[in-house]
Structure formats: C-alpha cells, structure tokens
Design a protein around this motif. Structure first.
Motif, PDB file in Angstrom:
ATOM      1  N   PRO A  31       0.826  -1.215   0.000  1.00 18.30           N
ATOM      2  CA  PRO A  31       0.000   0.000   0.000  1.00 18.30           C
ATOM      3  C   PRO A  31       0.856   1.259   0.000  1.00 18.30           C
ATOM      4  N   ALA A  32       0.382   2.271  -0.689  1.00 23.64           N
ATOM      5  CA  ALA A  32       1.073   3.570  -0.716  1.00 23.64           C
ATOM      6  C   ALA A  32       0.932   4.219   0.658  1.00 23.64           C
ATOM      7  N   PRO A  33       1.852   5.113   1.019  1.00 25.08           N
ATOM      8  CA  PRO A  33       1.753   5.812   2.312  1.00 25.08           C
ATOM      9  C   PRO A  33       0.409   6.527   2.441  1.00 25.08           C
ATOM     10  N   LYS A  34      -0.155   6.485   3.649  1.00 25.85           N
ATOM     11  CA  LYS A  34      -1.480   7.070   3.867  1.00 25.85           C
ATOM     12  C   LYS A  34      -1.444   8.392   4.630  1.00 25.85           C
ATOM     13  N   SER A  35      -0.570   8.518   5.628  1.00 27.63           N
ATOM     14  CA  SER A  35      -0.560   9.744   6.421  1.00 27.63           C
ATOM     15  C   SER A  35       0.130  10.863   5.656  1.00 27.63           C
ATOM     16  N   ALA A  36      -0.226  12.096   5.980  1.00 30.65           N
ATOM     17  CA  ALA A  36       0.368  13.255   5.307  1.00 30.65           C
ATOM     18  C   ALA A  36       1.883  13.280   5.533  1.00 30.65           C
ATOM     19  N   ARG A  37       2.317  12.945   6.741  1.00 33.04           N
ATOM     20  CA  ARG A  37       3.753  12.954   7.036  1.00 33.04           C
ATOM     21  C   ARG A  37       4.494  11.905   6.201  1.00 33.04           C
ATOM     22  N   ALA A  38       3.949  10.693   6.133  1.00 30.89           N
ATOM     23  CA  ALA A  38       4.584   9.628   5.342  1.00 30.89           C
ATOM     24  C   ALA A  38       4.606   9.988   3.853  1.00 30.89           C
ATOM     25  N   GLN A  39       3.521  10.592   3.373  1.00 28.97           N
ATOM     26  CA  GLN A  39       3.473  11.001   1.971  1.00 28.97           C
ATOM     27  C   GLN A  39       4.510  12.083   1.689  1.00 28.97           C
ATOM     28  N   MET A  40       4.629  13.049   2.604  1.00 29.11           N
ATOM     29  CA  MET A  40       5.633  14.118   2.448  1.00 29.11           C
ATOM     30  C   MET A  40       7.043  13.530   2.432  1.00 29.11           C
ATOM     31  N   LYS A  41       7.318  12.598   3.331  1.00 27.80           N
ATOM     32  CA  LYS A  41       8.646  11.976   3.376  1.00 27.80           C
ATOM     33  C   LYS A  41       8.940  11.242   2.071  1.00 27.80           C
ATOM     34  N   PHE A  42       7.965  10.488   1.596  1.00 25.05           N
ATOM     35  CA  PHE A  42       8.157   9.755   0.344  1.00 25.05           C
ATOM     36  C   PHE A  42       8.405  10.716  -0.819  1.00 25.05           C
ATOM     37  N   LEU A  80      -4.710  20.089  -0.487  1.00 20.65           N
ATOM     38  CA  LEU A  80      -3.392  19.509  -0.240  1.00 20.65           C
ATOM     39  C   LEU A  80      -3.483  17.995  -0.093  1.00 20.65           C
ATOM     40  N   GLN A  81      -4.522  17.501   0.568  1.00 12.28           N
ATOM     41  CA  GLN A  81      -4.689  16.051   0.718  1.00 12.28           C
ATOM     42  C   GLN A  81      -4.823  15.376  -0.644  1.00 12.28           C
ATOM     43  N   GLU A  82      -5.624  15.967  -1.525  1.00 12.20           N
ATOM     44  CA  GLU A  82      -5.792  15.404  -2.867  1.00 12.20           C
ATOM     45  C   GLU A  82      -4.475  15.421  -3.632  1.00 12.20           C
ATOM     46  N   ALA A  83      -3.730  16.511  -3.513  1.00  8.56           N
ATOM     47  CA  ALA A  83      -2.438  16.610  -4.195  1.00  8.56           C
ATOM     48  C   ALA A  83      -1.462  15.576  -3.654  1.00  8.56           C
ATOM     49  N   LEU A  84      -1.440  15.386  -2.341  1.00  3.72           N
ATOM     50  CA  LEU A  84      -0.539  14.395  -1.741  1.00  3.72           C
ATOM     51  C   LEU A  84      -0.858  12.984  -2.227  1.00  3.72           C
ATOM     52  N   VAL A  85      -2.133  12.640  -2.230  1.00  7.72           N
ATOM     53  CA  VAL A  85      -2.548  11.308  -2.679  1.00  7.72           C
ATOM     54  C   VAL A  85      -2.197  11.110  -4.149  1.00  7.72           C
TER      55      VAL A  85
END
Length: 196
Positions: A31-42, A80-85
């Motif tokens: 699964p792709a990262p779900k939390s905003a922090r994990a997505q930012m790190k990735f 921002l959530q949509e952009a991160l996903v």
C-alpha cells in the motif's frame, strides 16, 4: 467541434485517466503511504531531499512542507490532501506499473469495461446508436497505442480516439472480420474501467 463536444471529450479524457489510475493502484504490491507525514517523506525522497522543489510541486510553502515533515501539522486541507494522494500514487512502485504496461503492450492487452453511447448505423436498425455496457479484451497492439498516447501526453481527443478505436475494433469489428469498414461513434462515457 462544438463546445458541447469539447466538454464531453474532456469528461471522457478524465474518465480514461481515472480508469488508468485505478488500474495501476490495483497492481500495487504494497500500500502507498497514507498519512500526510509519510506522503511528504516519500515525495521528498522523490525530489532528492529538496523541500523547496517539493513545495513547488504541491503548490504550498516550504515552511508548510517542513511542518508536515516534523509532525507539527498532521491534517492537510482538502486540496493539499488530494495533491498528496495523487502525487504519491503517481510515483509509487514505478517498476510494477512499467512491467504491467510492458506486458499489456507486448502480449497481454487490456480489458476495458465502459458504459457509453455507441452509434453504428442508421436509426431504426439493430445497429442504431444507443448507450451500451461493454466489456472487451483489447489487443496488445491497441493497448500499446493507448499506453503510448497516455505517456506522450496526448490531447484529450487523441486519447479518447485511441480508446474508441480499440473498443470498436475488438467489439464491433471483431478484429476486422466482415465488418472492417464499420464506423463506430463513441461518446458520452458514463464510466470506464481498465484492467491490465
């Protein structure tokens, strides 16, 4: 082309791109990262550690990126959530997606399911245009053309035309057998799913 035709083509194009995105998400082995922090790190690793380029990519300030990376902020706004996903999923497991596209273009083809208007012949005949639900296996050559058009950033109408040609050839013309010259109108796509 009228304004209505342009608007319908834009909606069809969006549905085709959404269909590809769903098909690629189904391929993920993790699964792709779900939390905003994990997505930012990735995404920061994808930008080679640059918070500045990540901020530009997401359309936010560098300080906002740093707040999410540090854990000070955890709840992004809807945009921002949509952009991160979207950005995370577009970068997630590129080799898995590339292998699936290669397999589809060389030997496996695609399966396209859709509900759309298909027009074949004059009114009053069994081939008259109407909304149909169709699921069809598309040949590797058509799959390669669709994938290449998508990767090359094809215009809305080119991508729509590539999918329309693939569906028409596989379903209505049956690979050219007997109905090779049949012209098929493909419009008003209600939904479209693609499977690798």
């Amino acid at each position: 082309m009228t304004d209505d035709d342009v608007e319908r083509a834009a909606k069809s194009h969006a549905k085709i791109l959404d269909g590809f995105a769903r098909a690629e998400r189904a391929l993920f082995t993790r699964p792709a990262p779900k939390s905003a922090r994990a997505q930012m790190k990735f995404l920061r690793t994808q930008e080679k550690g640059s918070t500045k380029s990540l901020a530009e990519r997401l359309g936010i300030s560098r300080k906002t990126v740093q707040r999410y990376l540090s854990g000070a902020s955890t709840k992004p706004n809807k945009r921002l959530q949509e952009a991160l996903v979207q950005e995370t999923e577009s970068e997630w497991q590129p080799q898995v997606r590339a292998q699936a596209r290669q397999r589809a273009a060389s030997s496996g083809g695609l399966v396209i399911s859709c509900r759309a208007y298909f027009g074949l012949g004059p009114e009053g005949t069994s081939d008259a245009g109407r909304v149909r639900d169709i699921t069809v296996a598309v040949s590797p050559s058509h799959a390669a053309a669709i994938i290449a058009a998508r990767e090359d950033g094809a215009t809305e109408s080119d991508l729509h035309d590539a999918v329309a040609e693939a569906v028409a050839d596989a379903y209505f013309r049956q690979g050219g057998g007997g109905r090779a010259g049949l012209e098929v109108k493909f419009a008003d796509v209600e939904w479209l799913n693609i499977t690798f």
